[in-house]
Write an enzyme that holds these catalytic residues in place. Sequence first.
Site, PDB file in Angstrom:
ATOM      1  CG  ASP A   7       2.725   2.892  -3.977  1.00 44.81           C
ATOM      2  OD1 ASP A   7       1.845   2.205  -4.539  1.00 44.81           O
ATOM      3  OD2 ASP A   7       3.783   3.240  -4.540  1.00 44.81           O
ATOM      4  CG  ASN A  50      -8.499  -5.111   8.085  1.00 43.17           C
ATOM      5  OD1 ASN A  50      -8.933  -6.244   8.016  1.00 43.17           O
ATOM      6  ND2 ASN A  50      -7.347  -4.751   7.537  1.00 43.17           N
ATOM      7  CG  HIS A 102      -7.135   2.063   5.166  1.00 42.84           C
ATOM      8  ND1 HIS A 102      -7.487   2.394   6.455  1.00 42.84           N
ATOM      9  CD2 HIS A 102      -6.297   1.013   5.262  1.00 42.84           C
ATOM     10  CE1 HIS A 102      -6.877   1.571   7.296  1.00 42.84           C
ATOM     11  NE2 HIS A 102      -6.150   0.707   6.603  1.00 42.84           N
TER      12      HIS A 102
END
Length: 115
Positions: free
Chosen positions: A25, A79, A91
Amino acid sequence: MFCRIVAHTAPATIHYEDADIVAFDAEPAATALHVLVVPRRHIRSVAELADTELAGRLVLVASRIAAEARAKSFRLATNSGAPLQDVFHLHWHVMADGAMGHPAGIAFSRPPQES
Ligand SMILES: [Zn+2]
């Protein structure tokens, strides 16, 4: 930070892990479903990702997480480079909720952060 999460030396809610990939998460979450999918190996960003098999597996894990969350519509995003990238460990964001617009985030107003 993500190196510590994949090594289980920092806390996170883990959704998936195998020998190469961990998904957990995002904190704080930007959307109702917001999971980050990262390689265990420290790769700074997608611009430095050269392993074709790992690249494909990261996307498949991300897609599977969206399916398991029963997201009818979802976004995969990554990004690369400052100022868009905030943590310099590759990520993929898996994001879904009812209020997301299209195209992805064209406004950018976050202040610079310390690395
Ligand atoms: Zn790292």
